[in-house]
Design a protein around this motif. Structure first.
Motif, PDB file in Angstrom:
ATOM      1  N   UNK A  67      54.485  35.055  45.763  1.00 51.12           N
ATOM      2  CA  UNK A  67      55.036  35.327  44.435  1.00 51.12           C
ATOM      3  C   UNK A  67      54.052  34.829  43.395  1.00 51.12           C
ATOM      4  N   UNK A  68      53.723  35.699  42.459  1.00 49.63           N
ATOM      5  CA  UNK A  68      52.818  35.367  41.366  1.00 49.63           C
ATOM      6  C   UNK A  68      53.631  35.267  40.085  1.00 49.63           C
ATOM      7  N   UNK A  69      53.348  34.286  39.230  1.00 46.52           N
ATOM      8  CA  UNK A  69      54.043  34.239  37.948  1.00 46.52           C
ATOM      9  C   UNK A  69      53.550  35.375  37.059  1.00 46.52           C
ATOM     10  N   UNK A  70      54.446  35.961  36.300  1.00 44.67           N
ATOM     11  CA  UNK A  70      54.094  37.063  35.424  1.00 44.67           C
ATOM     12  C   UNK A  70      54.103  38.381  36.170  1.00 44.67           C
ATOM     13  N   UNK A  71      53.802  39.433  35.458  1.00 48.30           N
ATOM     14  CA  UNK A  71      53.740  40.764  36.050  1.00 48.30           C
ATOM     15  C   UNK A  71      52.284  41.163  36.172  1.00 48.30           C
ATOM     16  N   UNK A  72      51.838  41.355  37.401  1.00 42.10           N
ATOM     17  CA  UNK A  72      50.441  41.672  37.665  1.00 42.10           C
ATOM     18  C   UNK A  72      50.382  43.039  38.356  1.00 42.10           C
ATOM     19  N   UNK A  73      49.861  44.007  37.662  1.00 44.91           N
ATOM     20  CA  UNK A  73      49.726  45.351  38.215  1.00 44.91           C
ATOM     21  C   UNK A  73      48.427  45.468  39.006  1.00 44.91           C
ATOM     22  N   UNK A  74      48.349  46.471  39.863  1.00 42.69           N
ATOM     23  CA  UNK A  74      47.152  46.672  40.681  1.00 42.69           C
ATOM     24  C   UNK A  74      45.918  46.835  39.797  1.00 42.69           C
ATOM     25  N   UNK A  75      46.065  47.566  38.709  1.00 39.78           N
ATOM     26  CA  UNK A  75      44.942  47.772  37.793  1.00 39.78           C
ATOM     27  C   UNK A  75      44.480  46.445  37.191  1.00 39.78           C
ATOM     28  N   UNK A  76      45.427  45.535  36.900  1.00 40.06           N
ATOM     29  CA  UNK A  76      45.064  44.212  36.377  1.00 40.06           C
ATOM     30  C   UNK A  76      44.186  43.472  37.374  1.00 40.06           C
ATOM     31  N   UNK A  77      44.598  43.497  38.641  1.00 45.77           N
ATOM     32  CA  UNK A  77      43.822  42.820  39.684  1.00 45.77           C
ATOM     33  C   UNK A  77      42.447  43.458  39.832  1.00 45.77           C
ATOM     34  N   UNK A  78      42.409  44.779  39.817  1.00 42.79           N
ATOM     35  CA  UNK A  78      41.134  45.485  39.938  1.00 42.79           C
ATOM     36  C   UNK A  78      40.172  45.144  38.815  1.00 42.79           C
ATOM     37  N   UNK A  79      40.690  45.095  37.583  1.00 39.40           N
ATOM     38  CA  UNK A  79      39.841  44.732  36.439  1.00 39.40           C
ATOM     39  C   UNK A  79      39.358  43.293  36.549  1.00 39.40           C
ATOM     40  N   UNK A  80      40.244  42.401  37.010  1.00 32.42           N
ATOM     41  CA  UNK A  80      39.847  40.999  37.167  1.00 32.42           C
ATOM     42  C   UNK A  80      38.744  40.866  38.209  1.00 32.42           C
ATOM     43  N   UNK A  81      38.852  41.623  39.298  1.00 32.52           N
ATOM     44  CA  UNK A  81      37.819  41.608  40.341  1.00 32.52           C
ATOM     45  C   UNK A  81      36.500  42.127  39.766  1.00 32.52           C
ATOM     46  N   UNK A  82      36.569  43.234  39.037  1.00 29.65           N
ATOM     47  CA  UNK A  82      35.363  43.801  38.429  1.00 29.65           C
ATOM     48  C   UNK A  82      34.728  42.812  37.446  1.00 29.65           C
ATOM     49  N   UNK A  83      35.549  42.210  36.595  1.00 29.63           N
ATOM     50  CA  UNK A  83      35.043  41.256  35.606  1.00 29.63           C
ATOM     51  C   UNK A  83      34.573  39.955  36.248  1.00 29.63           C
ATOM     52  N   UNK A  84      35.090  39.653  37.427  1.00 27.45           N
ATOM     53  CA  UNK A  84      34.689  38.447  38.152  1.00 27.45           C
ATOM     54  C   UNK A  84      33.538  38.685  39.106  1.00 27.45           C
ATOM     55  N   UNK A  85      32.852  39.818  38.951  1.00 23.98           N
ATOM     56  CA  UNK A  85      31.697  40.174  39.775  1.00 23.98           C
ATOM     57  C   UNK A  85      32.047  40.227  41.261  1.00 23.98           C
ATOM     58  N   UNK A  86      33.186  40.855  41.556  1.00 23.66           N
ATOM     59  CA  UNK A  86      33.544  41.105  42.949  1.00 23.66           C
ATOM     60  C   UNK A  86      34.694  40.302  43.497  1.00 23.66           C
ATOM     61  N   UNK A  87      35.150  39.279  42.755  1.00 19.91           N
ATOM     62  CA  UNK A  87      36.318  38.549  43.234  1.00 19.91           C
ATOM     63  C   UNK A  87      37.010  37.841  42.079  1.00 19.91           C
TER      64      UNK A  87
END
Length: 193
Positions: free
Chosen positions: A111-131
């Motif tokens: 369980x993650x706090x807040x609402x995290x969509x797949x696109x949010x995770x994908x953007x975070x991975x991209x902005x985090x240089x792969x993770x």
């Protein structure tokens, strides 16, 4: 430890920069825009889960079904029933009262706090240089990456779960279905790192 905190802060900033709203939680998990939440209707996460499914039965045994019916918002990583075939311990026998603490520890890792969509995770991975590091409700983190265009979450022992179906929005958050059960660290102090 400092690099992990820095990475978590960088991910939070990346999510904010990508247009996500942050929840009021101190861990800066992104929250779903209010307009999208309205589209989810009145059905809560607990209402929408299959009552005969292994995840719901474990959540009910741990007393987390009432939490998942609460106001949230939450993002719940629900392992498909097939993923429970190889589990041992508390998840294999959720009805035993002595398993409640372990069930709670494992399930709150999903369980993650807040609402995290797949696109949010994908953007975070991209902005985090792969993770990207993702904070869970039990205080530990998961590492998000991409493999074959899908978001993959890695637990503390290197176990991986791919989001196979997701963004099922509910009145109090979102459900993301994964293909494996994730295991939090057995080290009680790991939650504070």
């Amino acid at each position: 430890m400092t690099s992990r905190l820095f990475a978590a802060a960088a991910i939070a900033a990346a999510l904010a920069a990508s247009g996500c709203n942050k929840s009021d939680n101190a861990n800066s998990t992104p929250a779903q825009p209010a307009e999208a939440a309205k589209k989810a209707g009145n059905q809560t996460i607990a209402d929408a889960l299959d009552k005969n499914g292994r995840f719901y039965q474990a959540a009910h045994a741990a007393g987390l079904d009432s939490t998942l019916a609460g106001p949230g918002p939450y993002t719940v990583l629900v392992p498909k029933d097939e993923a429970f075939a190889s589990v041992q311990g508390a998840l294999a026998e959720p009805a035993k009262p002595e398993n409640r603490a372990e069930l709670t520890r494992v399930l709150t890792y999903h369980i993650l706090p807040g609402t995290v969509l797949i696109d949010d995770l994908g953007k975070a991975v991209d902005n985090g240089k792969g993770k990207a590091l993702v904070q869970t409700m039990n205080g530990q983190t998961l590492t998000a990456t991409k493999e074959g265009g899908k978001v993959v979450l890695t637990d503390t022992s290197g176990g991986k779960a791919t989001i196979v179906e997701g963004d099922q929005q509910r009145s109090n958050g979102v459900v993301q279905y994964v293909d494996a059960v994730l295991a939090p660290s057995a080290d009680k102090g790991a939650a504070k790192k």
